[in-house]
Scaffold this active site. Sequence first.
Site, PDB file in Angstrom:
ATOM      1  N   TYR A 101       0.858  -1.190   0.000  1.00 12.08           N
ATOM      2  CA  TYR A 101       0.000   0.000   0.000  1.00 12.08           C
ATOM      3  C   TYR A 101       0.893   1.239   0.000  1.00 12.08           C
ATOM      4  O   TYR A 101       1.861   1.311   0.761  1.00 12.08           O
ATOM      5  CB  TYR A 101      -0.878   0.017   1.255  1.00 12.08           C
ATOM      6  CG  TYR A 101      -1.577   1.346   1.498  1.00 12.08           C
ATOM      7  CD1 TYR A 101      -2.875   1.549   1.074  1.00 12.08           C
ATOM      8  CD2 TYR A 101      -0.917   2.405   2.141  1.00 12.08           C
ATOM      9  CE1 TYR A 101      -3.518   2.767   1.282  1.00 12.08           C
ATOM     10  CE2 TYR A 101      -1.542   3.627   2.342  1.00 12.08           C
ATOM     11  CZ  TYR A 101      -2.847   3.800   1.913  1.00 12.08           C
ATOM     12  OH  TYR A 101      -3.462   5.008   2.101  1.00 12.08           O
ATOM     13  N   GLU A 190      -4.236   7.229  -3.327  1.00  7.16           N
ATOM     14  CA  GLU A 190      -3.810   5.897  -2.873  1.00  7.16           C
ATOM     15  C   GLU A 190      -3.532   4.949  -4.026  1.00  7.16           C
ATOM     16  O   GLU A 190      -4.257   4.951  -5.028  1.00  7.16           O
ATOM     17  CB  GLU A 190      -4.929   5.229  -2.045  1.00  7.16           C
ATOM     18  CG  GLU A 190      -5.051   5.710  -0.637  1.00  7.16           C
ATOM     19  CD  GLU A 190      -6.145   4.959   0.138  1.00  7.16           C
ATOM     20  OE1 GLU A 190      -6.163   5.075   1.364  1.00  7.16           O
ATOM     21  OE2 GLU A 190      -6.990   4.270  -0.483  1.00  7.16           O
TER      22      GLU A 190
END
Lengths: 378, 291
Positions: A101, A190
């Site tokens: 991530y 993101e």
Amino acid sequence: MNIHEYQAKEIFRQHGIPVPPGEVATTAEQAEKIAAKLGTKVVVKAQVHAGGRGKAGGVKLAATPAQAREVASEILGMQIKGLTVARVLVTPAEEIEHEAYVGAIVDRASGTVVLMASPEGGIDIEEVAAKTPELIFREHVDPRYGLLPHQASRLAHKLYPGDPGRARQAADIIRKLYASMVDAGASLIEINPLITTPSGELRAIDAKINIDDNELSRREEISALRDIESEAPAEVEARSKGLTYIKLEGNVGCCVNGAGLAMATMDLVKHYGGEPANFLDIGGSSSPEKVVTALRIIMADPAVKSILFNIFGGITRCDDVANGIVEASKGIELKVPITIRLTGTNEQQAVRILEGAGFSAMTDMDEAVRKAVELAGN
Amino acid sequence: MAIFADSSTRVVVQGITGRDGSFHSAQMLEYGTKIAAGVTPGKGGQKFDGKVPIFDTVEEAVRKEGATASVIYVPAAFAASAICEAADSGVKLIVCITEGIPVLDMLRTTRYVADKGARLIGPNCPGMISPGQAKLGIIPGQIVEQGPIGVVSRSGTLTYEVVWALTREGFGQSSCIGIGGDPVIGTNFIDCLDAFEQDPQTEAIVLIGEIGGADEQNAARHIREHLSKPVVGFVAGRTAPPGRRMGHAGAIISGSQGTAAEKIATFRDNGVEVAERPVDVPAIVSKQLNV
């Protein structure tokens, strides 16, 4: 404002972040053609502003173009969290060795952008933060200097310890992600997951960008990404008239000046046993026209059984609101009872205007809320 | 006494000739605020209301008229720059009413203001008022009265509602500060709590919060550790759905963060009484002060 995955990936591409190819389809036939052109196993992904697409069945694999057509026809038109899927992204199915991530948000408490990275990718970062907070690495960006190269490098090496090849790629991606955020005027950006392919290359296979609404007036190309069809028409109309309207589940329609007072009014509706049908802030300097629009939007919600006006006149003049209510009542059929509470600037004139048109008005907020809840049959 | 601004504060209004700026400058003057100057680039040499000199730059307003505070009504596109100009010109208190400044601009701007040693209130706020002394912003003068209660809030009209309830019940205010509804702001709850703690006029404090962020939670812990004066809380947005911006740019529940329930629980855990309804605030204040 949210933008879709395919739009966010286009922003990534423009900034040089490695993203798999792929195109958007609005019909099953288009999906088949894109799959044939890609010439490989594909993923068909619903493009909708809702989390949990995978769990809802909005993301599916297809081995052949014919199968891509089949799954696209299943996904298109599907409802995910109340939103209809109008578009799918068709993109190659990647082989995944590892999922990480990488993201950045505006951190309110420190007044900085915080870059975050975690080797636990592919799941909601909040879940990682709750279960294994030690697996989230952070860098605060000083707004005076922007992201410094050593910060991107430090974060990358924490993400891929002992793997200089991947760390170098990750540092480059992190720098480009921060640049994308600044260029797009994003408040959140993101890559989840950032995958490692079997050959050791990093790729962004999902992308999420939230744009700060305050940036839109100075970024035409970003504003143009707004997908009006994916939003409730009443909310779109309200915004175009300078109002903020959010539909909720209850039956007491609320029309209030000021966001804080609007929330407090909804809470009070609940306190007295009712359920608010909406949040609606008519703003500071409210003209009669705004009130007419507000009333029309609230009336259009079939769940509404009673309408409550709560106005604290400061900058907003109570007589303006009263004129708006009277004007609106001439143009639209008022099918449900209206309870009006006004206090403050030009309160007396407002009461006279309303009484002259057969409405009554009160000055006490609690009394008005109780009455509106009662009239809704709660 | 009061906090941040009083009868000696000399105000420069940035954007004094605009629609909002001129309307509210007239109201501020009527309240008795000392408006030393106005600034509108390109209109230097003119006068506002026949008496307030207008300059092209804040620097001139400070040098020639001794302005110590600024109130900003300029449009969002120019507001961050206006804040920096005020800080760079030596103004120590900057109140920015303007709504709609991009958050990435505010990150830089709040840092700049801090580096210059100035205080910023806002943006996206109603400003502040020290009853009987000075009004810097748009809080209606007729709902306040001088007294012992300090009020600090993220909201506009909800603040008026609570302040008016306090005034009606005989509780006047030392100062009322609207800190603003944006995610990144200059002065936060803790700054105001500390200032009210130091202010001899203030005997009790009312704090009005809402969903989004963790400013209320941080304030709650700070109150237990550092405040001797009683604080009464109120939090708006118990019925707000997650993930939606409730009018204010900062009023949003992100994931499970920043709910009203979490904020109320944190206040109560730290010994701060929280009012169920705005109208309950005066009774709790009365109980806390034993009057």
